[in-house]
Design a protein around this motif. Sequence first.
Motif, short mmCIF file in Angstrom:
data_model
loop_
_atom_site.label_atom_id
_atom_site.label_comp_id
_atom_site.label_asym_id
_atom_site.label_seq_id
_atom_site.Cartn_x
_atom_site.Cartn_y
_atom_site.Cartn_z
N UNK A 170 73.81 -12.32 -23.04
CA UNK A 170 73.11 -12.46 -24.32
C UNK A 170 71.66 -12.84 -24.10
N UNK A 181 69.51 -9.72 -22.58
CA UNK A 181 69.54 -8.44 -23.26
C UNK A 181 69.46 -8.70 -24.76
N UNK A 182 68.25 -8.84 -25.26
CA UNK A 182 68.04 -9.10 -26.69
C UNK A 182 67.64 -7.81 -27.36
N UNK A 183 68.46 -7.32 -28.28
CA UNK A 183 68.11 -6.11 -29.01
C UNK A 183 67.55 -6.52 -30.37
N UNK A 227 63.84 -7.67 -21.31
CA UNK A 227 65.13 -7.26 -21.85
C UNK A 227 65.12 -7.11 -23.35
N UNK A 239 64.55 -5.01 -26.49
CA UNK A 239 64.40 -3.59 -26.80
C UNK A 239 64.72 -3.41 -28.28
N UNK A 260 73.96 -3.01 -33.78
CA UNK A 260 73.73 -3.13 -32.35
C UNK A 260 72.78 -4.25 -32.00
N UNK A 261 72.22 -4.90 -33.02
CA UNK A 261 71.16 -5.86 -32.76
C UNK A 261 71.72 -7.27 -32.60
N UNK A 262 71.00 -8.11 -31.84
CA UNK A 262 71.34 -9.53 -31.85
C UNK A 262 70.11 -10.41 -31.99
N UNK A 268 69.55 -3.60 -15.81
CA UNK A 268 69.53 -3.83 -17.26
C UNK A 268 70.72 -3.19 -18.00
N UNK A 293 73.30 -5.22 -20.37
CA UNK A 293 73.60 -4.81 -21.74
C UNK A 293 75.10 -4.68 -21.94
N UNK A 314 76.85 -7.93 -22.22
CA UNK A 314 76.61 -8.48 -23.55
C UNK A 314 77.49 -7.80 -24.59
N UNK A 351 78.40 1.63 -34.32
CA UNK A 351 79.11 1.02 -33.20
C UNK A 351 78.51 -0.33 -32.87
N UNK A 400 80.44 -0.13 -28.60
CA UNK A 400 79.16 0.33 -28.04
C UNK A 400 79.23 0.34 -26.52
#
Lengths: 185, 299, 163
Positions: A18, A21-23, A50, A52, A59-61, B45, B49, B52, B214, B219
């Motif tokens: 987490x 990888x922050x979306x 990370x 993006x 899909x986001x966090x 990466x 992902x 996560x 997803x 996902x």
Amino acid sequence: MDRNKISKWLKGPAKMGHKYSLSAIYFCTGCGIIEVPPVITARWDAERFGVIPVASPRQANLFLITGYVSLKTLKAIIRTYEQMPDPKYVVGFGSCPINGGMYWDSYNTIKHLDKYIPVDGWIAGCMPRPEAIFIGVTHLWTLIDKDMAKGYVKYREKYESYRKNQEQILGKLEWKPLYPIRRRK
Amino acid sequence: MIMIIEVVKIIVLPLIALIIGIFLMGLARMITARIHWRYGPPITQPLIDMVKFFDQRGISHGFIFDFGIILSLAGSIVLVLFIPFCKIAPLSNSGGLLVILYLMLITPLGIALSSGASGNPNASIGISRKFMLALGYEVPFILIILTIMKSYNSLSLIDIVNVQQAGTWSIISSLPLFLTGVAYFLILPAILGVRPFDMTTAPQEISSGPKVEYSGKYLALLSIEHALTLYIGLTLFVNLFLGGSANFILFFIKILIVFIIGLFINAVFPRFRIEQALKYLWGIPTLLALAGLILTMII
Amino acid sequence: MNKELLTEILATFKKTQGYIEKDNRLFIETKKEIVPALLKYFKDKSFDRLAMVSCVDRINENKLEIIYILTSFCLDNPLNIILKIKISRNEPELDTVIPIFENAEPYEREIHELFGVDFIGHPRLTPLFLEREYEIPPFRKDFDMRKYSEELFDSVPFVGDEK
């Protein structure tokens, strides 16, 4: 990678996942969004942290609130926030979500964002530089490491209060509650 | 004993494919970043992902939603078993190019089933574009496969690879095969779904198309499937035209070279619209493949 | 040429005053009954673009001032025609100009929402921007924004602070 980091990965891979990888969701409120394109493109390159951008809240966090929040935007923000999967982090960007900023006496712009959704971190300034986003992201890393970025848990526990605040401002909400509301005796 | 070895091969090959696919995804992000003159993410990466995604809370939209994604993943994994990797080729003897041709349609079919069940209009638009694109690249692809069958008089990939191992690579062995090889390389981005042909998953137009609904584990399964798709497209090209290899490192280098050439195209090109993509796919690649087929028939 | 246009307008329409400022701004002050006819006249004269419809609250005169700005796409003339009318602040009513310029629709909705002007004949005067209902329309000058925002937003408690 140093030894410290490897041991952290072995201890809690999910937490490190987490963290690194922050979306961030594409969501524009107000003027702060103008700082975001330089951040995610070649000039400042948020991808090396990370971070993006993604197009769908599923899909986001990471949720960046980038400016003043009018009532109509607040509605969209609440809906987007409730669609994001746990765990999720909210960062208020700029002085307007903190205390209203220059819209402190507006008839249609809310003053404190954290009365309506939980916010994990703030980036102050009007406008903050793109570097400030990276400082915010690294602070968020520290918070995740120390288990302090627990806004989504707070939202689940205090959902009645949040829902009450939202309905006080927006009137009756059209969508169903995200979590069951316990009736008070 | 032979039985056990076969089973081990069947278990190991998808894992190898997955590792190579994830490595290629990381490499793609890194090299694209360098072409854009920025530092870029670490090569791990995609793995981060994926870790996560597996920990996130996924949201399901019913039975078909779960079933479709598993179907497409199963299709990809079975397809991996039919394509020889070095000397590891568990199912290559039992099937041939025709089986590969059919199995290649299962993956988009499963995703269509799954994201159609989510009920999001963006997903429907993405799926319709995906099938239009499949229609576009299947025509030259079938012509290419026919040319190869005719010129080697065989359906088996193992036989084709062995003939190339004994002689020269098929892409430089004769003129018709050279033409079909070029045609395959031209439609390779469409099969992999990368940049000039990524209108199916355009984030800016249709909020990333089929994968809009997803989240979490779903996902993650989708990214695994994407990694396998990358592996399948590249290994098929290497096996059919670049002669395969008995040596793991040589095989990997061949995959890498093809991938990096494709990546340069991916990094600098904008996106086609769907009708432009069809016009392109039914133009030069189809003509080249047709010319190759006709030449093979005559000679 | 602009002066000729002005004299022609003043001759055609009664109860209008007009003057030219900085060579490219033609101001016309008129009564609200004449507005549709005047806009039709300008449209026939090839001033075919309604750039905006705006409103000013003249609280000292107890009037609302509606402003129409017209420009031209097809003439080679950088002239802005600015039409001003004053209507009563207590009973603000006005005929819609949608039959002449269709793009007046969102402007009129906005003015209805923020100033409380009723446009007679407008197909849908539904809320456009605002989420709440206000007793006094919020852009009028007797609307106390500070008091309103303090009453509304400061009455919401912080989560965790309340009993």
